[in-house]
Design an enzyme around this catalytic site. Structure first.
Site, PDB file in Angstrom:
ATOM      1  N   GLY A  19       0.839  -1.197   0.000  1.00  0.00           N
ATOM      2  CA  GLY A  19       0.000   0.000   0.000  1.00  0.00           C
ATOM      3  C   GLY A  19       0.869   1.239   0.000  1.00  0.00           C
ATOM      4  N   THR A  20       0.262   2.348  -0.317  1.00  0.00           N
ATOM      5  CA  THR A  20       1.034   3.576  -0.496  1.00  0.00           C
ATOM      6  C   THR A  20       1.654   4.064   0.819  1.00  0.00           C
ATOM      7  OG1 THR A  20       0.985   5.681  -1.659  1.00  0.00           O
ATOM      8  CG2 THR A  20      -0.899   5.226  -0.217  1.00  0.00           C
ATOM      9  N   VAL A  23      -0.092   4.567   4.595  1.00  0.00           N
ATOM     10  CA  VAL A  23      -1.443   3.982   4.697  1.00  0.00           C
ATOM     11  C   VAL A  23      -1.612   3.116   5.960  1.00  0.00           C
ATOM     12  CG1 VAL A  23      -1.031   1.898   3.280  1.00  0.00           C
ATOM     13  CG2 VAL A  23      -3.288   2.954   3.275  1.00  0.00           C
ATOM     14  N   GLY A  24      -0.491   2.617   6.504  1.00  0.00           N
ATOM     15  CA  GLY A  24      -0.589   1.817   7.737  1.00  0.00           C
ATOM     16  C   GLY A  24       0.046   0.441   7.664  1.00  0.00           C
ATOM     17  N   LYS A  25       0.986   0.238   6.768  1.00  0.00           N
ATOM     18  CA  LYS A  25       1.600  -1.093   6.590  1.00  0.00           C
ATOM     19  C   LYS A  25       2.386  -1.546   7.827  1.00  0.00           C
ATOM     20  CE  LYS A  25       3.931   0.294   3.046  1.00  0.00           C
ATOM     21  NZ  LYS A  25       3.402   1.681   3.032  1.00  0.00           N
ATOM     22  N   ASP A  90       6.660  -6.071   5.700  1.00  0.00           N
ATOM     23  CA  ASP A  90       6.221  -4.690   5.523  1.00  0.00           C
ATOM     24  C   ASP A  90       6.666  -4.215   4.137  1.00  0.00           C
ATOM     25  OD1 ASP A  90       5.763  -1.971   5.747  1.00  0.00           O
ATOM     26  OD2 ASP A  90       7.189  -1.647   7.358  1.00  0.00           O
ATOM     27  N   ASP A  96       8.544  -1.883  -5.362  1.00  0.00           N
ATOM     28  CA  ASP A  96       9.744  -1.114  -5.730  1.00  0.00           C
ATOM     29  C   ASP A  96       9.791  -0.908  -7.232  1.00  0.00           C
ATOM     30  OD1 ASP A  96      10.821  -0.907  -3.140  1.00  0.00           O
ATOM     31  OD2 ASP A  96      11.536  -2.967  -3.257  1.00  0.00           O
TER      32      ASP A  96
HETATM   33  N1  LIG Z   1      -5.442   1.733  11.946  1.00  0.00           N
HETATM   34  C1  LIG Z   1      -4.929   2.940  12.156  1.00  0.00           C
HETATM   35  N2  LIG Z   1      -5.673   3.911  12.693  1.00  0.00           N
HETATM   36  C2  LIG Z   1      -5.179   5.132  12.889  1.00  0.00           C
HETATM   37  N3  LIG Z   1      -3.935   5.502  12.596  1.00  0.00           N
HETATM   38  C3  LIG Z   1      -3.140   4.581  12.053  1.00  0.00           C
HETATM   39  C4  LIG Z   1      -3.581   3.239  11.796  1.00  0.00           C
HETATM   40  N4  LIG Z   1      -2.563   2.551  11.237  1.00  0.00           N
HETATM   41  C5  LIG Z   1      -1.534   3.419  11.153  1.00  0.00           C
HETATM   42  N5  LIG Z   1      -1.861   4.616  11.656  1.00  0.00           N
HETATM   43  C6  LIG Z   1      -0.984   5.787  11.749  1.00  0.00           C
HETATM   44  O1  LIG Z   1      -0.703   6.238  10.421  1.00  0.00           O
HETATM   45  C7  LIG Z   1       0.668   6.595  10.289  1.00  0.00           C
HETATM   46  C8  LIG Z   1       1.320   5.768   9.201  1.00  0.00           C
HETATM   47  O2  LIG Z   1       1.307   4.399   9.585  1.00  0.00           O
HETATM   48  P1  LIG Z   1       2.473   3.403   9.171  1.00  0.00           P
HETATM   49  O3  LIG Z   1       2.085   2.067   9.722  1.00  0.00           O
HETATM   50  O4  LIG Z   1       3.806   3.953   9.577  1.00  0.00           O
HETATM   51  O5  LIG Z   1       2.310   3.449   7.589  1.00  0.00           O
HETATM   52  P2  LIG Z   1       3.209   2.851   6.436  1.00  0.00           P
HETATM   53  O6  LIG Z   1       4.074   1.784   7.041  1.00  0.00           O
HETATM   54  O7  LIG Z   1       2.221   2.315   5.441  1.00  0.00           O
HETATM   55  O8  LIG Z   1       3.978   3.994   5.876  1.00  0.00           O
HETATM   56  C9  LIG Z   1       1.306   6.399  11.657  1.00  0.00           C
HETATM   57  O9  LIG Z   1       1.327   7.637  12.327  1.00  0.00           O
HETATM   58  C10 LIG Z   1       0.370   5.416  12.344  1.00  0.00           C
HETATM   59  O10 LIG Z   1       0.371   5.572  13.750  1.00  0.00           O
HETATM   60  N1  LIG Z   2      11.524   1.668  -3.796  1.00  0.00           N
HETATM   61  C1  LIG Z   2      11.389   2.883  -3.234  1.00  0.00           C
HETATM   62  N2  LIG Z   2      11.752   3.985  -3.906  1.00  0.00           N
HETATM   63  C2  LIG Z   2      11.636   5.207  -3.367  1.00  0.00           C
HETATM   64  N3  LIG Z   2      11.189   5.427  -2.127  1.00  0.00           N
HETATM   65  C3  LIG Z   2      10.811   4.347  -1.433  1.00  0.00           C
HETATM   66  C4  LIG Z   2      10.873   3.038  -1.939  1.00  0.00           C
HETATM   67  N4  LIG Z   2      10.404   2.193  -0.992  1.00  0.00           N
HETATM   68  C5  LIG Z   2      10.069   2.948   0.060  1.00  0.00           C
HETATM   69  N5  LIG Z   2      10.322   4.240  -0.206  1.00  0.00           N
HETATM   70  C6  LIG Z   2      10.186   5.363   0.717  1.00  0.00           C
HETATM   71  C7  LIG Z   2       8.823   5.915   0.897  1.00  0.00           C
HETATM   72  C8  LIG Z   2       8.827   6.361   2.330  1.00  0.00           C
HETATM   73  O1  LIG Z   2       9.352   7.684   2.443  1.00  0.00           O
HETATM   74  C9  LIG Z   2       9.799   5.416   3.022  1.00  0.00           C
HETATM   75  C10 LIG Z   2       9.151   4.294   3.783  1.00  0.00           C
HETATM   76  O2  LIG Z   2       7.964   3.879   3.155  1.00  0.00           O
HETATM   77  P1  LIG Z   2       6.642   3.489   4.015  1.00  0.00           P
HETATM   78  O3  LIG Z   2       5.572   3.295   2.969  1.00  0.00           O
HETATM   79  O4  LIG Z   2       6.369   4.592   4.975  1.00  0.00           O
HETATM   80  O5  LIG Z   2       7.006   2.202   4.711  1.00  0.00           O
HETATM   81  O6  LIG Z   2      10.599   4.894   2.002  1.00  0.00           O
END
Ligand SMILES: Nc1ncnc2c1ncn2[C@@H]1O[C@H](COP(=O)(O)OP(=O)(O)O)[C@@H](O)[C@H]1O
Ligand SMILES: Nc1ncnc2c1ncn2[C@H]1C[C@H](O)[C@@H](COP(=O)(O)O)O1
Length: 227
Positions: A19-20, A23-25, A90, A96
């Site tokens: 997911g983008t 989004v919460g991965k 994750d 990528d």
């Molecule tokens: N189910 C949820 N409800 C509310 N906030 C969430 C939830 N899942 C993630 N978040 C919040 O959203 C933000 C991004 O989550 P994160 O898991 O780091 O996303 P990703 O790994 O996709 O980049 C964080 O601040 C996290 O605490």
């Molecule tokens: N393959 C990628 N190219 C560019 N940037 C990337 C790639 N994979 C992850 N990223 C970046 C995007 C975010 O700034 C961080 C971590 O991603 P997240 O979705 O928050 O886990 O790395």
């Protein structure tokens, strides 16, 4: 009986969360791994030596960053293979190439030669026995406003300083990518259907769906092997 047994999820399963950005991965990875007593494979952001530079100058650093991510993800794939599964991952390696490298190439921030080199390397790595395709790819989706709010709330400066148009383009590319993805089974989950922050038990309906999906896809795979 633990939750993994209750939902008939095999202990060698490999589940990847896609997911983008924002989004919460990572949050989902942690919740599922806790519930299933699985190992985790995280994308390490803080120790990435290129990411900060990349956000300051896409053109200069996009190839370096893609190579770095590819190497990191391949090491993780190898680890998952050596452990024999039982992992929540994750982000998938497919994103990528299918999202990031492609987007930078098409926007002119990665040269054609670099993109071809990267793709050749990607193909060569994915065609090895070290590359176990996941049993299931969980695709997290929400509205663009929800995703943007989460990026802002999480507060990584490099992401907050990146133009909104970058996140919007990525969001749209993800929609298109997932609609055409077929490397492994997909389970789509809308982020408004659970809330892991307020209620950890909201992971249970997701476990039920995971169990159902993996059972189905393993049955399908074994029927294909018999034929
Ligand atoms: N189910 C949820 N409800 C509310 N906030 C969430 C939830 N899942 C993630 N978040 C919040 O959203 C933000 C991004 O989550 P994160 O898991 O780091 O996303 P990703 O790994 O996709 O980049 C964080 O601040 C996290 O605490
Ligand atoms: N393959 C990628 N190219 C560019 N940037 C990337 C790639 N994979 C992850 N990223 C970046 C995007 C975010 O700034 C961080 C971590 O991603 P997240 O979705 O928050 O886990 O790395």
């Amino acid at each position: 009986m633990n939750l993994r047994e209750k939902h008939l999820i095999p202990n060698d399963s490999i589940i990847t969360i896609a997911g983008t950005v924002g989004v919460g991965k990572s949050t989902m990875t942690k919740a599922l791994a806790n519930a299933l007593k699985f190992k985790t494979s995280y994308e390490k952001v803080e120790t990435n030596p290129y990411l900060g530079n990349f956000y300051n100058d896409f053109e200069r650093w996009s190839f370096h960053l893609q190579i770095y991510f590819l190497a990191e993800r391949f090491k993780e794939q190898k680890k998952i293979f050596e452990y024999g599964g039982g992992f929540i991952q994750d982000r998938s390696i497919y994103e990528d190439t299918g999202i990031f490298a492609k987007m930078h190439y098409e926007n002119g921030t990665m040269s054609k030669t670099d993109y071809e080199t990267y793709n050749n390397l990607f193909e060569a790595m994915v065609m090895t026995p070290y590359f176990p395709h996941p049993d299931l790819l969980i695709y997290l989706e929400g509205t663009f406003d929800e995703v943007l709010e989460r990026i802002q709330l999480r507060g990584r400066e490099m992401e907050k300083n990146t133009p909104i148009s970058y996140w919007e383009e990525m969001y749209n590319r993800y929609e298109n990518w997932i609609n055409n993805f077929n490397a492994c089974p997909i389970l789509r989950i809308n982020i408004s259907d659970y809330d892991l922050m307020q209620n950890e038990d909201s992971v249970e309906p997701i476990l039920e769906k995971i169990g159902h999906f993996i059972q189905q896809s393993r049955r399908w795979k074994s029927r294909k092997l018999i034929k």
